[in-house]
Design a protein around this motif. Sequence first.
Motif, mmCIF file in Angstrom:
data_model
loop_
_atom_site.group_PDB
_atom_site.id
_atom_site.type_symbol
_atom_site.label_atom_id
_atom_site.label_comp_id
_atom_site.label_asym_id
_atom_site.label_seq_id
_atom_site.Cartn_x
_atom_site.Cartn_y
_atom_site.Cartn_z
ATOM 1 N N VAL A 1 -66.002 85.998 23.232
ATOM 2 C CA VAL A 1 -66.051 85.932 23.906
ATOM 3 C C VAL A 1 -65.815 83.890 24.631
ATOM 4 C CG1 VAL A 1 -67.543 87.201 23.837
ATOM 5 C CG2 VAL A 1 -68.633 84.928 22.965
ATOM 6 N N LEU A 2 -65.256 83.659 23.877
ATOM 7 C CA LEU A 2 -65.110 81.729 24.671
ATOM 8 C C LEU A 2 -63.522 81.244 25.314
ATOM 9 C CD1 LEU A 2 -66.610 79.852 21.674
ATOM 10 C CD2 LEU A 2 -67.632 80.951 23.701
ATOM 11 N N ALA A 3 -63.811 80.808 26.142
ATOM 12 C CA ALA A 3 -62.452 80.668 26.605
ATOM 13 C C ALA A 3 -61.892 79.746 25.646
ATOM 14 C CB ALA A 3 -62.581 79.373 27.600
ATOM 15 N N PRO A 4 -60.345 79.834 25.711
ATOM 16 C CA PRO A 4 -58.836 79.584 24.953
ATOM 17 C C PRO A 4 -59.390 78.259 24.939
ATOM 18 C CG PRO A 4 -58.460 81.502 26.506
ATOM 19 C CD PRO A 4 -60.012 81.291 26.866
ATOM 20 N N GLY A 5 -59.017 77.927 23.621
ATOM 21 C CA GLY A 5 -59.366 76.780 23.353
ATOM 22 C C GLY A 5 -60.594 76.219 22.747
ATOM 23 N N SER A 6 -61.704 77.444 23.460
ATOM 24 C CA SER A 6 -62.697 76.138 22.211
ATOM 25 C C SER A 6 -63.802 75.929 20.958
ATOM 26 C CB SER A 6 -63.460 77.198 23.471
ATOM 27 O OG SER A 6 -63.679 77.331 24.816
ATOM 28 N N ALA A 7 -63.766 75.351 21.082
ATOM 29 C CA ALA A 7 -64.657 75.365 19.425
ATOM 30 C C ALA A 7 -65.624 76.376 19.228
ATOM 31 C CB ALA A 7 -65.900 74.387 19.259
#
Length: 326
Positions: free
Chosen positions: A50-56
């Motif tokens: 569910v996180l934006a691309p590149g997120s930790a």
Amino acid sequence: MVSDLSRRFPNRSTLNRAALATAGAAALGVGYASLIERNAFALREATMPVLAPGSATLRVLHISDLHMMPNQKLKQNWLRELDRLDPDLVVNTGDNLSHMKSVPAVVQSMGGLLARPGLFVFGSNDYFAPKPKNPMKYFKKEHRRVLGAPLPWADLRAAFTERGWLDVTHVHRELEVAGVRIDAAGVDDPHLQRDRYDTIAGPPNPLAQLKLGITHSPEPRVLDRFADDGYDLVLAGHTHGGQLCLPFYGALVTNCQLDRSRVKGPSRWGAHTRLHVSAGVGTSPYAPARFCCRPEATLLTLVPAPREETTSGRGSAAVESAVLGR
């Protein structure tokens, strides 16, 4: 002729034995559901893209529906152990209380979790004590609510906020946790018709790497609003996972307008939004049983969504199946 009838129809002693066997099996089932499974606390784990691309990666502990009574020491001790999971964020989706004197027990049960970043909304059993009710009412999606005495929800709210947790009821909260920028918003309990989504309506901050919606009851009218505004994930509780389920069939009811297929765990809501419904930790003191639905908390590992999904709003079925563990 008499001999033929005897073979076709069981005699009274046979019927009595069958009735006793049925009653015995029912008693065993009730005993198991109320004494064993109700206290067989479990940790569910799920990975959700569910996180934006590149997120930790972000580890979120989702807890809900404690329905705490002051004397429930086993439940309180189990909840305290959850801090050992070392979550980055705790989300509490309500129904913490079941008694006027439960606030200290809830606060002590949260233990070290209250020292971690946390978000919360309340449910009906934070505001009002439970009352006995006809269980058949749960099979009617529209029925008159039976509310008990007011509970000290304001004291619980003060205890949570004094320790740093954020109340997201009808407000947006922006925070950064473990390197992930979050825009979170919530509504008051839709089960009591207290939700006022218009107070938070509109797209969340587009720079947020996680757009998080929070509600107690997962009513479709509220989930639709979150999805239409572009939230990545909505967390909810309330359903108890059905509480009394049947093998190979699942939940009989959801106690809301949500369909049975989404009564607990992760699922999709629309093309882009994911939903996670907690089966909850407790039960009403007037229905102290669970069957094929253990009490639980959930450790969610949030990871970046596939890039094709973030651009088109749709991910591949293969990726979805693999990541959600289905």
